[in-house]
Design a protein around this motif. Structure first.
Motif, PDB file in Angstrom:
ATOM      1  N   GLY A 179       2.981  47.902  52.906  1.00 40.71           N
ATOM      2  CA  GLY A 179       2.172  48.899  53.580  1.00 40.71           C
ATOM      3  C   GLY A 179       2.949  49.856  54.462  1.00 40.71           C
ATOM      4  N   GLU A 180       2.227  50.601  55.269  1.00 38.36           N
ATOM      5  CA  GLU A 180       2.813  51.641  56.103  1.00 38.36           C
ATOM      6  C   GLU A 180       3.626  51.069  57.261  1.00 38.36           C
ATOM      7  N   ARG A 181       3.352  49.830  57.642  1.00 32.86           N
ATOM      8  CA  ARG A 181       4.059  49.245  58.790  1.00 32.86           C
ATOM      9  C   ARG A 181       5.561  49.184  58.541  1.00 32.86           C
ATOM     10  N   PHE A 182       5.957  48.908  57.322  1.00 28.57           N
ATOM     11  CA  PHE A 182       7.378  48.824  56.985  1.00 28.57           C
ATOM     12  C   PHE A 182       8.065  50.159  57.234  1.00 28.57           C
ATOM     13  N   GLU A 213      11.576  53.693  60.601  1.00 30.02           N
ATOM     14  CA  GLU A 213      11.685  54.964  61.317  1.00 30.02           C
ATOM     15  C   GLU A 213      12.042  54.741  62.782  1.00 30.02           C
ATOM     16  N   MET A 214      11.389  53.781  63.417  1.00 30.75           N
ATOM     17  CA  MET A 214      11.629  53.549  64.853  1.00 30.75           C
ATOM     18  C   MET A 214      13.001  52.935  65.112  1.00 30.75           C
ATOM     19  N   THR A 215      13.445  52.042  64.278  1.00 36.83           N
ATOM     20  CA  THR A 215      14.770  51.428  64.496  1.00 36.83           C
ATOM     21  C   THR A 215      15.893  52.381  64.107  1.00 36.83           C
ATOM     22  N   ARG A 216      15.619  53.294  63.172  1.00 37.83           N
ATOM     23  CA  ARG A 216      16.644  54.244  62.741  1.00 37.83           C
ATOM     24  C   ARG A 216      17.030  55.181  63.878  1.00 37.83           C
ATOM     25  N   HIS A 217      16.090  55.477  64.746  1.00 39.21           N
ATOM     26  CA  HIS A 217      16.348  56.441  65.813  1.00 39.21           C
ATOM     27  C   HIS A 217      16.812  55.798  67.118  1.00 39.21           C
ATOM     28  N   ARG A 250      14.658  38.185  74.578  1.00 37.25           N
ATOM     29  CA  ARG A 250      14.369  38.214  76.017  1.00 37.25           C
ATOM     30  C   ARG A 250      14.188  39.648  76.535  1.00 37.25           C
ATOM     31  N   LEU A 251      14.404  40.631  75.659  1.00 39.74           N
ATOM     32  CA  LEU A 251      14.328  42.025  76.070  1.00 39.74           C
ATOM     33  C   LEU A 251      12.999  42.651  75.646  1.00 39.74           C
ATOM     34  N   LYS A 252      12.695  43.788  76.246  1.00 40.99           N
ATOM     35  CA  LYS A 252      11.485  44.509  75.877  1.00 40.99           C
ATOM     36  C   LYS A 252      11.770  45.345  74.636  1.00 40.99           C
ATOM     37  N   PRO A 253      10.990  45.186  73.588  1.00 44.55           N
ATOM     38  CA  PRO A 253      11.255  45.943  72.352  1.00 44.55           C
ATOM     39  C   PRO A 253      10.902  47.417  72.524  1.00 44.55           C
ATOM     40  N   PRO A 254      11.392  48.256  71.639  1.00 39.25           N
ATOM     41  CA  PRO A 254      11.021  49.681  71.683  1.00 39.25           C
ATOM     42  C   PRO A 254       9.508  49.844  71.585  1.00 39.25           C
ATOM     43  N   GLU A 255       9.018  50.918  72.155  1.00 39.12           N
ATOM     44  CA  GLU A 255       7.581  51.198  72.151  1.00 39.12           C
ATOM     45  C   GLU A 255       7.027  51.160  70.728  1.00 39.12           C
ATOM     46  N   GLY A 256       5.964  50.383  70.552  1.00 37.11           N
ATOM     47  CA  GLY A 256       5.308  50.325  69.255  1.00 37.11           C
ATOM     48  C   GLY A 256       5.791  49.233  68.336  1.00 37.11           C
ATOM     49  N   GLU A 301       9.464  42.578  64.723  1.00 35.75           N
ATOM     50  CA  GLU A 301       9.670  43.834  63.997  1.00 35.75           C
ATOM     51  C   GLU A 301      10.966  44.507  64.433  1.00 35.75           C
ATOM     52  N   TRP A 302      11.260  44.455  65.729  1.00 34.62           N
ATOM     53  CA  TRP A 302      12.512  45.023  66.247  1.00 34.62           C
ATOM     54  C   TRP A 302      13.700  44.307  65.608  1.00 34.62           C
ATOM     55  N   TRP A 303      13.650  42.978  65.589  1.00 34.67           N
ATOM     56  CA  TRP A 303      14.745  42.205  64.991  1.00 34.67           C
ATOM     57  C   TRP A 303      14.870  42.526  63.501  1.00 34.67           C
ATOM     58  N   PHE A 304      13.751  42.606  62.816  1.00 34.16           N
ATOM     59  CA  PHE A 304      13.761  42.879  61.382  1.00 34.16           C
ATOM     60  C   PHE A 304      14.410  44.232  61.077  1.00 34.16           C
ATOM     61  N   GLY A 305      14.044  45.251  61.841  1.00 32.26           N
ATOM     62  CA  GLY A 305      14.642  46.567  61.633  1.00 32.26           C
ATOM     63  C   GLY A 305      16.124  46.574  61.947  1.00 32.26           C
ATOM     64  N   THR A 306      16.492  45.877  63.040  1.00 30.91           N
ATOM     65  CA  THR A 306      17.914  45.770  63.412  1.00 30.91           C
ATOM     66  C   THR A 306      18.700  45.066  62.318  1.00 30.91           C
ATOM     67  N   LYS A 307      18.143  43.982  61.817  1.00 29.98           N
ATOM     68  CA  LYS A 307      18.802  43.190  60.777  1.00 29.98           C
ATOM     69  C   LYS A 307      18.985  44.002  59.491  1.00 29.98           C
ATOM     70  N   LEU A 308      17.978  44.771  59.124  1.00 28.95           N
ATOM     71  CA  LEU A 308      18.087  45.597  57.923  1.00 28.95           C
ATOM     72  C   LEU A 308      19.221  46.608  58.051  1.00 28.95           C
ATOM     73  N   GLN A 309      19.342  47.228  59.229  1.00 23.70           N
ATOM     74  CA  GLN A 309      20.424  48.188  59.451  1.00 23.70           C
ATOM     75  C   GLN A 309      21.787  47.508  59.330  1.00 23.70           C
ATOM     76  N   ARG A 310      21.911  46.322  59.876  1.00 21.79           N
ATOM     77  CA  ARG A 310      23.198  45.610  59.826  1.00 21.79           C
ATOM     78  C   ARG A 310      23.555  45.201  58.406  1.00 21.79           C
ATOM     79  N   MET A 311      22.575  44.674  57.686  1.00 24.97           N
ATOM     80  CA  MET A 311      22.854  44.137  56.358  1.00 24.97           C
ATOM     81  C   MET A 311      23.359  45.204  55.396  1.00 24.97           C
ATOM     82  N   GLY A 312      22.992  46.448  55.644  1.00 24.41           N
ATOM     83  CA  GLY A 312      23.422  47.519  54.758  1.00 24.41           C
ATOM     84  C   GLY A 312      24.899  47.824  54.815  1.00 24.41           C
ATOM     85  N   VAL A 313      25.587  47.371  55.878  1.00 25.38           N
ATOM     86  CA  VAL A 313      27.014  47.696  56.025  1.00 25.38           C
ATOM     87  C   VAL A 313      27.903  46.450  56.052  1.00 25.38           C
ATOM     88  N   LEU A 314      27.315  45.268  55.947  1.00 23.66           N
ATOM     89  CA  LEU A 314      28.132  44.051  55.988  1.00 23.66           C
ATOM     90  C   LEU A 314      28.938  43.879  54.704  1.00 23.66           C
TER      91      LEU A 314
END
Length: 449
Positions: A20-23, A28-32, A47-53, A58-71
């Motif tokens: 769905g659209e959530r992905f 989009e939010m983690t890319r920026h 332990r930190l406050k995630p980005p708005e929205g 979801e924050w971890w998932f987006g971060t992980k996706l960005q990392r996996m693309g360059v490992l």
């Protein structure tokens, strides 16, 4: 030390969040997000406050996706056959540049290091510092002052802690001579034999693989917590051969920055834990071999263990972060590049401080012009340490000179009245007098006449 919490299973996050659209919103939010100065593990990020929205997951998932693309994968595998991988985020590239500039691949090398008259003094100081602090990381309890006295005087070690330090000193000297040779299993065994001589409960364990009946787990001495359960003994020969190929740049089939290769080599041996004891000291010795082998020659003068000893839990946690997040070596790389850069900075600070001290002293004691650079260094030390005792052997060790040169230096100082002396058996002992500054000023007046 607490074991960090493992991240949510990535496959489960994929199942929950890729429909769905959530992905699209997560991407989009983690890319920026701006480039972070940290490479956060889930144990810290949660332990930190995630980005708005975004939720934490979801924050971890987006971060992980960005990392996996360059490992990128390397030949080191865990016990389940899964490869270790690493990335080079901006914060690592920044540290690599600082290391390249500050550690022998630029013209910005301190003059005392390039000056043949003072080079050996800084080399011996560095070898002693690394020998002492690497041993202290493994439990040695001897003080720095006692350890330096032992190395300088050449006296035999009195206990296991002192033996560990002497072994490390001898090993570091040996590494500087092996730097142009390729790494082989025999060299690894020889290095292990040097760092563990006369320190093992079973002397036959030096320079050989741990056996199947000697399974070693790394854990907490005060609880049942196991931090690391190394690969089985029957795999060690193949793993060591693969490690040597990696160290010699025979693998992988892409360029690995030499500093990263050295850091990964450090991790590799520590992870495989091929020996019954002495793995940490051997791993750090191999790191030095690799840096020198790749022409980072300033590392003859740099101690990383001095930095690691100040934050041993951080050091241990960087291993655990890697093992608890899909074998992502980037955690260990981030931690070690910071350690290396700090060690380089400390060397420059130390040299600047010593240079300033010498200049200040020379401005007050012009008589120093009457002595060679080795004698000046001893006088500088003696001014700060009245009644300190020196021997031919200690002066020889401190300056990396032959016996006759050291003896001539000290006898000349005695002849000029700069030091006192006495006999201890057949050994001459030279003593810093309490009125050394006055004696030097007297020599200065005599020189003017």
């Amino acid at each position: 030390m607490r074991i960090p919490q493992k991240p949510p299973p990535f496959t489960e996050l994929v199942r929950q969040l890729t429909s769905g659209e959530r992905f699209d919103a997560i991407l989009e939010m983690t890319r920026h997000q701006s480039a972070s100065e940290h490479y956060l593990h889930w144990d810290k990020l949660k332990r930190l406050k995630p980005p708005e929205g975004l939720s934490l997951e979801e924050w971890w998932f987006g971060t992980k996706l960005q990392r996996m693309g360059v490992l990128k994968s390397i030949p080191l595998q865990d016990k389940e056959g899964e490869p270790f991988r690493f990335g080079i985020p901006d914060l690592v590239q920044k540290e690599l540049h600082a290391i390249d500039v500050g550690a022998g691949r630029s013209i910005g090398v301190p003059e005392p290091i390039t000056n043949p008259q003072t080079r050996d003094r800084y080399l011996i100081r560095s070898l002693m510092e690394e020998a002492i602090t690497s041993s202290q990381l493994e439990g040695a309890v001897t003080t720095r002052e006692v350890a330096k006295e032992m190395i300088r005087s050449g006296r035999p070690p009195r206990d296991t802690s002192e033996q560990m330090i002497m072994n490390n000193f001898v090993t570091m000297q040996r590494i500087t001579k092996l730097k142009d040779e390729p790494l082989t299993p025999k060299m690894v065994f020889d290095i292990h034999r040097l760092v563990t001589e006369k320190t093992l409960e079973d002397p036959t364990a030096a320079g050989r693989f741990r056996r199947a009946d000697e399974k070693r787990v790394i854990g907490d001495d005060f609880s049942d917590v196991v931090y690391h359960d190394p690969p089985p003994a029957q795999e060690l020969e193949g793993r060591l051969n693969a490690m040597c190929d990696f160290a010699n740049a025979k693998s992988p089939n892409f360029f690995v920055h030499p500093v990263l290769r050295s850091i990964i080599l450090h991790f590799w041996l520590a992870y495989d834990h091929p020996f019954w004891d002495g793995n940490g000291r051997t791993a750090r010795a191999l790191f030095y071999w690799s840096m020198l082998h790749n022409d980072y020659w300033l590392f003859e003068f740099i101690s990383i263990s001095n930095i690691l000893r100040k934050a041993p839990i951080k050091y241990g946690r960087s291993f655990l972060y890697t093992e608890t997040d899909d074998n992502d070596l980037t955690y260990f790389i981030v931690a070690q590049t910071k350690v290396i850069r700090r060690a380089i900075d400390e060397l420059h600070i130390y040299i600047d401080r010593k240079t300033a001290e010498v200049r200040e002293m020379e401005s007050h004691v012009r008589a120093l012009d009457l002595f060679n650079h080795r004698q000046v260094e001893l006088i500088r030390h003696a001014l700060k340490h009245p009644h300190q005792q020196y021997t031919v052997a200690s002066h020889q060790k401190s300056n990396n000179v032959v016996y006759q040169t050291a003896r001539t230096d000290l006898l000349d100082l005695r002849k000029r009245g700069v030091v006192d002396w006495k006999k201890r058996g057949r050994q001459m002992v030279f003593i810093a007098p309490g009125d050394l500054a006055q004696r030097l000023r007297k020599l200065e007046k005599q020189a003017r006449q």
